[in-house]
Design a protein around this motif. Structure first.
Motif, PDB file in Angstrom:
ATOM      1  N   ARG A 282      -5.868  -0.286   9.030  1.00  0.00           N
ATOM      2  CA  ARG A 282      -5.622  -0.243   7.244  1.00  0.00           C
ATOM      3  C   ARG A 282      -4.407  -1.568   7.154  1.00  0.00           C
ATOM      4  O   ARG A 282      -3.925  -2.321   8.076  1.00  0.00           O
ATOM      5  CB  ARG A 282      -4.894   0.970   7.164  1.00  0.00           C
ATOM      6  CG  ARG A 282      -5.439   2.181   7.549  1.00  0.00           C
ATOM      7  CD  ARG A 282      -6.630   2.555   6.427  1.00  0.00           C
ATOM      8  NE  ARG A 282      -6.009   2.542   5.025  1.00  0.00           N
ATOM      9  CZ  ARG A 282      -5.624   3.783   4.329  1.00  0.00           C
ATOM     10  NH1 ARG A 282      -5.433   4.825   5.346  1.00  0.00           N
ATOM     11  NH2 ARG A 282      -5.372   3.687   3.352  1.00  0.00           N
TER      12      ARG A 282
ATOM     13  N   LEU B  86      -0.451   4.307   1.619  1.00  0.00           N
ATOM     14  CA  LEU B  86      -0.344   4.420   3.063  1.00  0.00           C
ATOM     15  C   LEU B  86       0.929   4.467   3.597  1.00  0.00           C
ATOM     16  O   LEU B  86       1.271   5.547   4.321  1.00  0.00           O
ATOM     17  CB  LEU B  86      -1.119   3.251   3.708  1.00  0.00           C
ATOM     18  CG  LEU B  86      -1.118   3.022   5.161  1.00  0.00           C
ATOM     19  CD1 LEU B  86      -1.920   4.074   5.794  1.00  0.00           C
ATOM     20  CD2 LEU B  86      -1.780   1.616   5.557  1.00  0.00           C
TER      21      LEU B  86
ATOM     22  N   HIS C 292     -12.115   1.660   4.810  1.00  0.00           N
ATOM     23  CA  HIS C 292     -11.466   3.032   4.857  1.00  0.00           C
ATOM     24  C   HIS C 292     -11.833   4.091   3.549  1.00  0.00           C
ATOM     25  O   HIS C 292     -12.436   5.228   4.102  1.00  0.00           O
ATOM     26  CB  HIS C 292     -10.004   2.966   4.571  1.00  0.00           C
ATOM     27  CG  HIS C 292      -9.132   4.191   4.660  1.00  0.00           C
ATOM     28  ND1 HIS C 292      -9.078   5.122   5.837  1.00  0.00           N
ATOM     29  CD2 HIS C 292      -8.514   5.109   3.669  1.00  0.00           C
ATOM     30  CE1 HIS C 292      -8.467   6.182   5.391  1.00  0.00           C
ATOM     31  NE2 HIS C 292      -8.251   5.934   4.180  1.00  0.00           N
TER      32      HIS C 292
ATOM     33  N   MET D  57      -9.366  -3.857  -5.679  1.00  0.00           N
ATOM     34  CA  MET D  57      -8.770  -2.676  -5.003  1.00  0.00           C
ATOM     35  C   MET D  57      -8.830  -1.532  -5.611  1.00  0.00           C
ATOM     36  O   MET D  57      -9.200  -0.195  -5.070  1.00  0.00           O
ATOM     37  CB  MET D  57      -7.207  -2.941  -4.635  1.00  0.00           C
ATOM     38  CG  MET D  57      -6.887  -4.203  -3.770  1.00  0.00           C
ATOM     39  SD  MET D  57      -7.499  -3.805  -1.908  1.00  0.00           S
ATOM     40  CE  MET D  57      -6.627  -2.540  -1.647  1.00  0.00           C
TER      41      MET D  57
ATOM     42  N   ASN E 230       0.821  -1.172  -0.139  1.00  0.00           N
ATOM     43  CA  ASN E 230       0.239  -0.045  -0.076  1.00  0.00           C
ATOM     44  C   ASN E 230       0.909   1.145  -0.001  1.00  0.00           C
ATOM     45  O   ASN E 230       1.184   2.010   1.272  1.00  0.00           O
ATOM     46  CB  ASN E 230      -0.953  -0.019   1.216  1.00  0.00           C
ATOM     47  CG  ASN E 230      -2.007   1.082   1.145  1.00  0.00           C
ATOM     48  OD1 ASN E 230      -1.904   1.988   0.448  1.00  0.00           O
ATOM     49  ND2 ASN E 230      -3.207   0.723   1.845  1.00  0.00           N
TER      50      ASN E 230
ATOM     51  N   TYR F 121      -7.002  -7.522   3.855  1.00  0.00           N
ATOM     52  CA  TYR F 121      -6.535  -6.425   3.315  1.00  0.00           C
ATOM     53  C   TYR F 121      -7.629  -5.798   2.507  1.00  0.00           C
ATOM     54  O   TYR F 121      -7.774  -4.436   2.612  1.00  0.00           O
ATOM     55  CB  TYR F 121      -5.576  -6.860   2.130  1.00  0.00           C
ATOM     56  CG  TYR F 121      -4.520  -6.041   1.852  1.00  0.00           C
ATOM     57  CD1 TYR F 121      -4.923  -5.016   0.883  1.00  0.00           C
ATOM     58  CD2 TYR F 121      -3.126  -6.077   2.264  1.00  0.00           C
ATOM     59  CE1 TYR F 121      -4.014  -4.029   0.284  1.00  0.00           C
ATOM     60  CE2 TYR F 121      -2.233  -4.939   1.581  1.00  0.00           C
ATOM     61  CZ  TYR F 121      -2.565  -4.185   0.637  1.00  0.00           C
ATOM     62  OH  TYR F 121      -1.818  -3.163   0.301  1.00  0.00           O
TER      63      TYR F 121
ATOM     64  N   GLU G  97      -8.999  -1.967   3.503  1.00  0.00           N
ATOM     65  CA  GLU G  97      -8.976  -0.849   2.753  1.00  0.00           C
ATOM     66  C   GLU G  97     -10.277  -0.356   2.416  1.00  0.00           C
ATOM     67  O   GLU G  97     -10.447   0.849   2.126  1.00  0.00           O
ATOM     68  CB  GLU G  97      -8.044  -1.103   1.551  1.00  0.00           C
ATOM     69  CG  GLU G  97      -6.719  -1.364   2.354  1.00  0.00           C
ATOM     70  CD  GLU G  97      -6.126  -0.114   3.036  1.00  0.00           C
ATOM     71  OE1 GLU G  97      -6.207   1.009   2.100  1.00  0.00           O
ATOM     72  OE2 GLU G  97      -5.611   0.005   3.997  1.00  0.00           O
TER      73      GLU G  97
END
Ligand code: AMP
Ligand code: MG
Length: 465
Positions: free
Chosen positions: A144, A39, A136, A432, A36, A129, A133
């Motif tokens: 996270r 992040l 979020h 994602m 990530n 994961y 995410e």
């Protein structure tokens, strides 16, 4: 570029009673699965090093440790749990000024592993994961995911040997209700006081004393659970060891998002009685806060007065939950200023959805594009509701920011895991990308809005994580 993590550790400066210092257990052959980068940048981390996120190398500045805690599991007190398969590497203060834990999950056995192997398999690592995410991006407070690494080692679960993986989790902290319970139950008042002071300073600096902390945690947990309800999220294991002091969602085990709406929906295969069913989550959050109250009261000199005050604080929580629920669901049907009188209008829609098995996400998203009606069998009943709704609805724009177009659906997550086990990470990457902007889905991802076909429905999620 060599990895640099700007560690600034505070938990490791607390007395030994709070943890056991130990390093992660190295793995056979670490291969990166996901990273990530955004992040990492927010946290001031530069470079990359798969060996660190596999647990094979301890980075400079880390103070690795396994945290101690206890907790009520399905209502029964377990006097000692602790990080059985996780290692806190340390903390960083991000660019936003907030302190965060960096933890490896699946990093090998610890003194708290009990019968477990200290490992995780790739499926739950990638599920956490994607789900964390996605939460979020949906605007729900959550831990996270920074990295996922394959270990090259098999992990034995009920299903047989499965590929192992390590998740790097980032959290406001890993303090749980259960962290307080363990010291309270043991009568270790000095540790309980140290922990309370630490938690106030780290998470709720405005809180005045133990009962001030209780009130602050009740508020953030009420907001959190209302946020879960508003996106159809079922945590699945709301044990007190999975209930944070920060108000973040933690421990994505047998979690799931609703497809067709039913308030009694349960996915977790170990939740036989439906204790953690979708519609029970507000009640359980209150129950968990009662356990925190029981622990914190021990710090008060006048026990009788403390019990009375703590009871009042916990009893205020259903009202806070209700207000947060009304604000969120009011926005979902386009109300600028939802009031108590609006509650029946929302509940009536949910009842129609439940009766007809209408899709939770698509019904609300369909209120603004006019497709909601398509999801109902009894279109007359929906039309009668919609007629009342149109009269009352005064803020259509509120709906676009309250109703996601996509959520991580269980069948998509299962398909993503199946592909990843076969070495294909493309479905993971695609999910994602789509889930990064759930309120504004880019072109080319419309297929991800579809509920499961009958043969794709995932009836249960497993705790064999
Ligand atoms: P969870 O249900 O994931 O919140 O875990 C509850 C407790 O079981 C925690 O103390 C975990 O550290 C521990 N645990 C879960 N899975 C394992 C495992 N594979 N090995 C060791 N401990 C585990
Ligand atoms: Mg847990």
């Amino acid at each position: 570029m060599t990895l640099h993590i700007p560690f600034d550790n505070s938990y490791a400066t607390l007395p030994d009673a709070f943890y056991t210092r130990l390093n992660p257990t190295p793995v056979r052959s670490a291969e990166p699965l996901a990273w990530n980068a955004a992040l990492a940048e927010d946290l001031g981390i530069t470079g990359q090093d798969t060996a660190v996120f596999a647990g094979n190398t301890v980075p400079d500045g880390a103070a690795p440790l396994a945290q101690l805690y206890a907790g009520h599991q399905f209502g029964n007190y377990n006097p000692q749990l602790g990080d059985g398969r996780a290692i806190l590497l340390g903390e960083v203060v991000g660019r936003d000024g907030l302190r965060r834990d960096i933890q490896l999950k699946g990093s090998g056995p610890t003194p708290y592993s009990r019968m477990g192997d200290g490992r995780a398999w790739l499926g739950p690592v990638l599920r956490e994961y994607v789900a964390s995410e996605a939460m979020h991006a949906l605007g729900v407070p959550t831990t996270r995911a920074l990295a996922a690494v394959a270990t090259g080692e098999p992990v034995l679960r009920e299903q047989g040997p499965l590929p192992g993986a390590v998740l790097t989790r980032v959290a406001a902290s890993h303090l749980r209700v259960g962290t307080f319970q363990i010291f309270a139950h043991r009568g270790h008042i000095d540790e309980l006081r140290t922990l309370t002071d630490y938690a106030i300073a780290r998470h709720h600096p405005e809180a005045d004393g133990p009962l001030g902390l209780l009130a602050a945690v009740c508020r953030v947990q009420a907001e959190l659970v209302a946020a879960w309800m508003s996106v159809g999220f079922i945590h699945g294991v709301m044990n007190t060891d999975n209930c944070t002091i920060s108000g973040e969602t933690i421990d994505y085990g047998p979690c799931a998002f609703l497809d067709d709406y039913h308030e009694g929906r349960v996915f977790s295969s170990i939740d036989q009685t439906g204790r953690y069913a979708f519609g029970n989550q507000p009640r359980i959050a209150v129950w968990n806060m009662a356990q925190l109250a029981t622990a914190l009261i021990q710090l008060c000199d006048d026990k009788e007065a403390a019990v009375e005050q703590a009871t009042a604080i916990v009893h205020a929580m259903p009202g806070q939950l209700q207000a947060a629920w009304l604000r969120r669901f009011g926005a979902k049907i386009g109300l600028a200023d939802p009031r108590a009188e609006d509650q029946p209008l929302i509940e009536e829609l949910l009842a129609l959805m439940q009766a007809d098995g209408a899709d939770f996400t698509n019904t609300f998203a369909g209120l603004h594009d006019g497709t909601a009606r398509d999801g109902f069998k009894d279109t007359d009943a929906f039309d009668a509701w919609a007629a009342k709704w149109r009269v009352r609805m005064d803020a259509p724009d509120a709906m676009t920011t309250a109703n996601p177009q996509i959520i991580p659906r269980n069948h998509q997550i299962e398909a993503m895991i199946t592909a990843a086990v076969a070495g294909d990470m493309a479905p993971f990457e695609r999910l994602m990308t789509a889930l990064a902007t759930p309120y504004d889905l880019p072109d080319g991802f419309d297929d991800l809005r579809a509920p499961p076909q009958p043969d794709e429905v995932v009836p249960a999620t497993f705790c064999g994580t």
